[in-house]
Design a protein around this motif. Structure first.
Motif, mmCIF file in Angstrom:
data_model
loop_
_atom_site.group_PDB
_atom_site.id
_atom_site.type_symbol
_atom_site.label_atom_id
_atom_site.label_comp_id
_atom_site.label_asym_id
_atom_site.label_seq_id
_atom_site.Cartn_x
_atom_site.Cartn_y
_atom_site.Cartn_z
ATOM 1 N N LYS A 232 0.842 -1.211 0.000
ATOM 2 C CA LYS A 232 0.000 0.000 0.000
ATOM 3 C C LYS A 232 0.874 1.257 0.000
ATOM 4 O O LYS A 232 0.613 2.222 -0.723
ATOM 5 C CB LYS A 232 -0.849 0.014 1.285
ATOM 6 C CG LYS A 232 -2.305 -0.301 1.093
ATOM 7 C CD LYS A 232 -2.913 -0.346 2.459
ATOM 8 C CE LYS A 232 -4.313 0.069 2.565
ATOM 9 N NZ LYS A 232 -4.839 -0.075 3.911
ATOM 10 N N ILE A 233 1.917 1.225 0.851
ATOM 11 C CA ILE A 233 2.796 2.413 0.952
ATOM 12 C C ILE A 233 3.568 2.611 -0.356
ATOM 13 O O ILE A 233 3.628 3.717 -0.897
ATOM 14 C CB ILE A 233 3.764 2.286 2.158
ATOM 15 C CG1 ILE A 233 2.978 2.236 3.463
ATOM 16 C CG2 ILE A 233 4.765 3.445 2.184
ATOM 17 C CD1 ILE A 233 3.810 2.013 4.715
ATOM 18 N N PHE A 234 4.125 1.527 -0.885
ATOM 19 C CA PHE A 234 4.878 1.655 -2.139
ATOM 20 C C PHE A 234 3.980 2.163 -3.272
ATOM 21 O O PHE A 234 4.380 3.021 -4.055
ATOM 22 C CB PHE A 234 5.495 0.299 -2.540
ATOM 23 C CG PHE A 234 6.885 0.097 -1.996
ATOM 24 C CD1 PHE A 234 7.968 0.814 -2.508
ATOM 25 C CD2 PHE A 234 7.133 -0.807 -0.978
ATOM 26 C CE1 PHE A 234 9.250 0.629 -2.007
ATOM 27 C CE2 PHE A 234 8.412 -0.999 -0.472
ATOM 28 C CZ PHE A 234 9.473 -0.276 -0.993
ATOM 29 N N THR A 235 2.753 1.632 -3.349
ATOM 30 C CA THR A 235 1.846 2.054 -4.427
ATOM 31 C C THR A 235 1.598 3.555 -4.315
ATOM 32 O O THR A 235 1.640 4.287 -5.306
ATOM 33 C CB THR A 235 0.499 1.282 -4.319
ATOM 34 O OG1 THR A 235 0.811 -0.096 -4.312
ATOM 35 C CG2 THR A 235 -0.435 1.603 -5.450
ATOM 36 N N ASN A 240 2.774 9.044 -6.660
ATOM 37 C CA ASN A 240 2.980 10.472 -6.377
ATOM 38 C C ASN A 240 4.383 11.004 -6.621
ATOM 39 O O ASN A 240 4.577 12.213 -6.705
ATOM 40 C CB ASN A 240 2.608 10.757 -4.913
ATOM 41 C CG ASN A 240 1.120 10.647 -4.690
ATOM 42 O OD1 ASN A 240 0.383 11.549 -5.037
ATOM 43 N ND2 ASN A 240 0.681 9.508 -4.152
ATOM 44 N N LEU A 241 5.368 10.131 -6.704
ATOM 45 C CA LEU A 241 6.748 10.614 -6.910
ATOM 46 C C LEU A 241 7.213 10.286 -8.326
ATOM 47 O O LEU A 241 6.688 9.367 -8.969
ATOM 48 C CB LEU A 241 7.696 9.943 -5.912
ATOM 49 C CG LEU A 241 7.490 10.270 -4.431
ATOM 50 C CD1 LEU A 241 8.431 9.427 -3.570
ATOM 51 C CD2 LEU A 241 7.718 11.751 -4.137
ATOM 52 N N GLU A 242 8.216 11.050 -8.788
ATOM 53 C CA GLU A 242 8.759 10.749 -10.123
ATOM 54 C C GLU A 242 9.702 9.561 -10.003
ATOM 55 O O GLU A 242 10.803 9.690 -9.464
ATOM 56 C CB GLU A 242 9.537 11.963 -10.643
ATOM 57 C CG GLU A 242 8.658 13.132 -10.973
ATOM 58 C CD GLU A 242 9.496 14.324 -11.408
ATOM 59 O OE1 GLU A 242 10.282 14.184 -12.367
ATOM 60 O OE2 GLU A 242 9.383 15.376 -10.755
ATOM 61 N N LYS A 243 9.269 8.422 -10.505
ATOM 62 C CA LYS A 243 10.033 7.185 -10.340
ATOM 63 C C LYS A 243 11.440 7.283 -10.928
ATOM 64 O O LYS A 243 12.397 6.760 -10.375
ATOM 65 C CB LYS A 243 9.294 6.050 -11.047
ATOM 66 C CG LYS A 243 8.670 5.060 -10.100
ATOM 67 C CD LYS A 243 8.304 3.815 -10.857
ATOM 68 C CE LYS A 243 6.956 3.323 -10.373
ATOM 69 N NZ LYS A 243 6.340 2.342 -11.214
ATOM 70 N N GLU A 265 9.797 -11.354 -2.756
ATOM 71 C CA GLU A 265 9.264 -11.476 -4.116
ATOM 72 C C GLU A 265 8.817 -10.101 -4.624
ATOM 73 O O GLU A 265 9.115 -9.703 -5.746
ATOM 74 C CB GLU A 265 8.083 -12.453 -4.085
ATOM 75 C CG GLU A 265 7.761 -13.014 -5.448
ATOM 76 C CD GLU A 265 6.598 -13.991 -5.357
ATOM 77 O OE1 GLU A 265 6.491 -14.732 -4.360
ATOM 78 O OE2 GLU A 265 5.787 -13.977 -6.309
ATOM 79 N N TYR A 266 8.134 -9.368 -3.739
ATOM 80 C CA TYR A 266 7.633 -8.048 -4.123
ATOM 81 C C TYR A 266 8.795 -7.066 -4.370
ATOM 82 O O TYR A 266 8.841 -6.381 -5.394
ATOM 83 C CB TYR A 266 6.710 -7.503 -3.018
ATOM 84 C CG TYR A 266 6.186 -6.124 -3.319
ATOM 85 C CD1 TYR A 266 5.322 -5.897 -4.388
ATOM 86 C CD2 TYR A 266 6.583 -5.027 -2.549
ATOM 87 C CE1 TYR A 266 4.865 -4.636 -4.689
ATOM 88 C CE2 TYR A 266 6.121 -3.746 -2.836
ATOM 89 C CZ TYR A 266 5.258 -3.560 -3.911
ATOM 90 O OH TYR A 266 4.808 -2.304 -4.203
#
Ligand code: SF4
Length: 471
Positions: A232-235, A240-243, A265-266
């Motif tokens: 959830k946090i990563f999504t 919202n951030l420029e990857k 795995e994630y």
């Protein structure tokens, strides 16, 4: 041993106390009068009288300060040091340096274009820093500058704090919560609070025209949140951030008992297009010490965790070790370094044990044997030699209060695996946005003014403030 110190001024009081503590590790040092040794400083405008009194003798010194505050502080420190050296017949490798970011004093010297010999002279004559430490300091400062020079002024870091661990380490002074049933029941709300705080943080990042280049999941042991909360946090971050600006994401998986295959795995999936830096921290390879310090895992668990990360294709792994753990001797420590080298992590961070006031160890200090300062100092030199032999370079360093022998923590890495976040947080040249309980944001303004914003340390209080609910 009880030592007291007294001054008629607030001037240099921190250094006064810190230098005394460095000369007498483990002694009780208090402001006031009495004790086995008493030190006094009297300031009369620019003149200072220093006195050291034991039961059978008094030694004194007086000297003049100058108008430059920094130089005056060094003059005070050197005179105090001379008095204590005369009494103890000891020298301290870091001399009178009290700051926790030693490379910061070298930066301006490098910027002024001073030659190597001039920098050594300043460190040795100005701060009484030993030859070996001066050389290490200059090396690390150069490596840090190389990393910082590659960044834009708009670069910034993001810290996400999860101050929860399965058990509490004996030396931990961090406001870290143990995983109780109640804390477990709050993990979902804690995740929602972090996301809520992140949403506000993105606005600030935009207002300040910052670009997040390094993200750090720390704590604690962030993996205790569980895979769904972590996703959830990563999504939310990636929405919202420029990857393409993110150069590094560090995930503290320090305790092997918190690592799951789901998590690896994630993260491995993310590692295909992002640089995921994992921390797996043995601290020691001695199972008996691991039991003493309250970590409910063995070194075998660390080896298994490493094997698993290799299966999932991670190549950027950091391992923390601690020199000077309770009950350990020279051979235990050397064995730890040998064992960790066999795992071949990309970086190894070598800490010297620090006995913090808020730690359990502070109250159990007398129950254990500790290495003496000379052994610790020799082992630090040995570590540098062995790690460099194996291709690791010292790339960042910091010091903490109450470290055994007043030494240092050094991050070593194979070239190209320097932890960007570590360097940025030490040098305080870029904004650091921090979310979560106990997190501290730092905003750097012109003229190197720094403003810190503190979050509540208690998880319940943090959740209730962020989500505006009663718990
Ligand atoms: S792993 Fe770190 S944060 Fe957690 S209890 Fe140990 S020292 Fe504290």
């Amino acid at each position: 041993m009880k030592i007291t110190y007294f001054s008629n001024s607030q001037k240099f009081l921190y250094d006064f106390q810190h230098i005394i503590r460095a000369f007498y590790p483990g002694a009780e040092v208090k402001f006031g009068h009495g004790g086995d040794i008493h030190l006094e400083a009297y300031f009369e405008e620019m003149r200072v009288f220093l006195k050291l009194q034991t039961r059978d003798k008094t030694i004194q010194k007086d000297f003049i300060l100058v108008y430059d505050e920094h130089e005056s502080k060094r003059i005070f420190g050197r005179n105090l040091y001379d008095l204590l050296r005369q009494e103890t017949k000891k020298d301290l490798p870091w001399g009178i340096l009290t700051g926790i970011r030693p490379t910061k004093i070298v930066y301006p010297l490098l910027e002024q274009g001073l030659k190597e010999e001039e920098i050594y002279k300043f460190l040795q004559e100005g701060y009484y820093i030993s030859d070996k430490k001066s050389k290490l300091l200059l090396r690390v400062a150069r490596n840090e500058i190389n990393i910082l020079n590659k960044l834009e002024p708009s670069s910034a870091c993001l810290y996400i704090g999860i101050p929860i661990c399965p058990t509490k380490c004996l030396y931990c002074s961090f406001s870290c919560h143990e995983m109780t049933r109640q804390i477990k029941s709050l993990l979902g709300m804690y995740t929602d609070s972090i996301i809520c705080e992140l949403e506000k943080t993105y606005q600030k990042i935009d207002e300040n025209k910052n670009r997040i280049v390094a993200i750090y999941f720390g704590g604690g042991s962030p993996a205790v949140l569980g895979i769904e909360n972590i996703k959830k946090i990563f999504t939310n971050l990636f929405d919202n951030l420029e990857k393409n600006c993110i150069q590094e994401i560090t995930f503290e998986a320090g305790r092997p008992d918190t690592i799951s295959e789901d998590l690896l795995e994630y993260l491995a999936e993310l590692n295909r297009y992002l640089n995921i830096r994992l921390c797996i921290n043995p601290q020691t390879s001695n199972d008996n010490t691991l039991k003493i310090i309250g970590r409910n895992h063995t070194f075998e668990d660390i080896k298994k965790a490493f094997a698993l990360t290799q299966e999932y294709g991670f190549n950027n792994i950091n391992s923390d070790v601690i020199l000077g753990l309770p009950g350990e001797n020279e051979n235990d420590y050397k064995k730890t370094i040998d064992d960790v080298l066999k795992l071949s992590p990309a970086s190894i961070t070598v800490h010297t044990l620090s006995i913090k006031r808020a730690s359990l160890l502070r109250f159990k200090w007398n129950e254990y044997k500790f290495m003496d300062e000379e052994t610790v100092n020799n082992l630090l030199d040995w570590t540098q030699y062995v790690l460099e032999e194996h291709g690791y370079i010292p790339y960042y360093m910091y010091r903490q209060k109450n470290m055994i022998g007043n030494f240092e923590n050094v991050g070593y890495c194979k070239r190209g695996f320097e932890g960007l976040y570590n360097v940025m947080i030490m040098q305080e040249k870029h904004n650091i946005y921090a979310c979560g309980a106990k997190a501290v944001s730092k905003f750097v303004y012109e003229g190197d003014r720094i403003e810190r914003v503190f979050n509540p340390a208690d998880i319940k209080l943090y959740i209730s403030r962020i989500l505006n609910v009663d718990i």
